[in-house]
Design an enzyme around this catalytic site. Structure first.
Site, PDB file in Angstrom:
ATOM      1  N   GLY A 240     100.557  51.251 -85.356  1.00 57.22           N
ATOM      2  CA  GLY A 240     100.688  50.622 -84.054  1.00 57.22           C
ATOM      3  C   GLY A 240     102.074  50.830 -83.484  1.00 57.22           C
TER       4      GLY A 240
ATOM      5  N   VAL B  20     104.883  49.101 -83.818  1.00 55.65           N
ATOM      6  CA  VAL B  20     105.968  48.961 -84.790  1.00 55.65           C
ATOM      7  C   VAL B  20     105.994  50.147 -85.748  1.00 55.65           C
ATOM      8  CG1 VAL B  20     106.914  47.558 -86.659  1.00 55.65           C
ATOM      9  CG2 VAL B  20     105.988  46.449 -84.618  1.00 55.65           C
ATOM     10  N   GLY B  21     104.818  50.532 -86.250  1.00 57.38           N
ATOM     11  CA  GLY B  21     104.753  51.657 -87.177  1.00 57.38           C
ATOM     12  C   GLY B  21     105.228  52.953 -86.548  1.00 57.38           C
TER      13      GLY B  21
ATOM     14  N   ARG C 101     120.716  40.309 -84.049  1.00 54.62           N
ATOM     15  CA  ARG C 101     120.701  39.630 -82.744  1.00 54.62           C
ATOM     16  C   ARG C 101     121.853  38.635 -82.624  1.00 54.62           C
ATOM     17  NH1 ARG C 101     114.314  38.545 -83.254  1.00 54.62           N
ATOM     18  NH2 ARG C 101     113.549  40.425 -82.216  1.00 54.62           N
TER      19      ARG C 101
ATOM     20  N   HIS D 144     112.212  33.851 -91.951  1.00 52.55           N
ATOM     21  CA  HIS D 144     112.189  34.428 -90.604  1.00 52.55           C
ATOM     22  C   HIS D 144     111.184  33.615 -89.795  1.00 52.55           C
ATOM     23  CE1 HIS D 144     111.918  37.177 -87.264  1.00 52.55           C
ATOM     24  NE2 HIS D 144     110.631  37.381 -87.485  1.00 52.55           N
TER      25      HIS D 144
END
Length: 305
Positions: A11, A13-14, A151, A175
Site C-alpha cells: 500500500g 506505506v509499503g 516530529r 506509540h
C-alpha cells in the site's frame, strides 16, 4: 551491498518505504509482497521506473511471503484501516490475524532475519510478532516512537529557529495516547533544555500533545502517513545492515515490562545490540509503566488466558 529486503504490504506505506530504500542503490534487491497481486505488480512496475530514472542498481520485484522469510530484513506494513462503527479492539483483532498469517507463511525463517513491524498498533503487534515468530527478541523491532521523536525535534527546531541536528529529545513508551517526552534528558547541543530554553518560554505539555496528535492530523488531511514513516524505516534498515550502531528509539521487548515499547537502543547487524541506559525521572518511570500496561493488557486480550 548484497542484501535483500522484503516489504509485506504494497500500500502507500509499503510503496513509500520501498522508494526510500531503493535510493542510493544500497541494497541488491527489494521484494514487494501483497495479497492483491495486481496492486503489488503495479507498484513493482512504478518503482522499477524510478530505479531506471535514478540509475539505481537495486532490483525491485514481486515476491511471495515464503521468499520474504529468506531475506535479510522483512518489513511488515500490511494491515487494515478502521471501518465505520468498528472498535479499536476489532481493528487490532483483524490486524493480528493478518500478522499471524504472514508469520506462519514465512516459516522457516533465516536464523539472522530481522523483522521490522510498522503496522498499527505497532507495540502490540511487535510484542505478538516476537511471541509468534520465536525469533530472538533482539531481532524483532517495531518502528515505535522513532517518527514521533523526529516530529518532536522538528517542532522544537521550528519553534526556536534552529537546525534540528543539535536537538536531542526523545518520545518514549507506547506509540499512542500514553507516549511521553523524556524532558529530563532533552538538550540543545549538549545544553540541558531547561538552561537553553527556560520553561516559561513554552508549554512542554502543549508541545508534547501537539506532537502526539500530529499523526492523526496528517491522516485527516491526506488519508495516510507515508513519507515520514518510510524514511524512519529506511534509517532502521541502514543501521542494521551496515552495522552502524545508531541510537534509535524503537519498540523492542523489555523483560522487566513484559512487552514491547520504545526506549533508545543501539542498532546493528543483529538488530538490537544493547539498550542505551537512560535514567528516567520518577514521573517518567511511571509514564513508561503506564504505557507498558496499555500494551500488555491489549496483548493479553488477543492471546487469551
Amino acid at each position: 551491498m548484497t542484501a535483500r529486503i522484503a516489504i509485506v504490504g504494497a500500500g502507500e506505506v509499503g510503496a513509500a518505504t520501498a522508494y526510500a530504500l531503493l535510493r542510493g542503490s544500497l541494497y541488491s534487491e527489494l521484494l514487494l509482497v501483497d495479497v492483491k497481486p495486481e496492486k503489488r505488480d503495479g507498484q513493482v512496475r512504478d518503482l522499477s521506473d524510478a530505479c531506471c530514472a535514478e540509475d539505481s542498481t537495486t532490483r525491485v520485484r514481486a515476491g511471495t511471503v515464503k521468499e520474504a522469510g529468506e531475506c535479510d530484513i522483512v518489513v511488515i506494513t500490511a494491515g487494515s484501516k478502521r471501518t465505520r462503527g468498528e472498535t479499536s479492539l476489532q481493528l487490532i483483532e483483524r490486524n493480528t490475524a493478518i500478522l499471524e498469517r504472514i508469520i506462519d507463511s514465512m516459516r522457516p525463517f533465516r536464523s539472522d532475519l530481522i523483522l521490522i513491524v510498522v503496522s498499527h498498533p505497532v507495540d502490540v503487534l511487535t510484542t505478538l510478532a516476537q511471541k509468534l515468530s520465536g525469533l530472538p527478541k533482539s531481532q524483532v523491532i517495531g518502528s515505535g516512537t522513532f517518527l514521533d521523536t523526529v516530529r518532536l525535534r522538528r517542532m522544537l527546531a521550528d519553534k526556536y529557529e534552529i537546525a534540528p541536528g543539535p536537538i536531542n529529545a526523545y518520545v518514549l513508551g507506547e506509540h499512542g495516547d500514553s507516549q511521553f517526552v523524556a524532558w529530563s534528558h532533552a538538550s540543545i547541543d549538549g545544553v540541558p533544555i531547561d538552561e537553553a530554553v527556560p520553561p516559561r518560554e513554552f508549554s512542554r505539555e502543549a508541545l508534547a500533545d501537539e506532537c502526539k496528535r500530529e499523526g492523526q492530523r496528517i491522516v485527516d488531511t491526506k488519508g495516510a502517513i507515508a513519507f515520514g514513516i518510510a524514511s524512519v524505516v529506511a534509517s532502521i534498515c541502514a543501521a542494521v545492515l551496515f552495522d552502524r550502531r545508531d541510537v534509535r528509539p524503537v519498540s523492542h521487548f523489555q523483560p522487566e515490562l513484559g512487552c514491547c515499547v520504545s526506549m533508545p537502543v543501539v542498532l546493528g547487524r543483529h538488530g538490537v545490540v544493547k539498550p542505551l541506559p537512560l535514567p528516567l525521572s520518577a514521573e517518567e518511570k511511571a509514564k513508561l509503566a503506564e504505557s507498558a500496561t496499555v500494551v500488555r493488557e491489549a496483548t493479553q486480550k488477543l492471546l487469551g488466558p
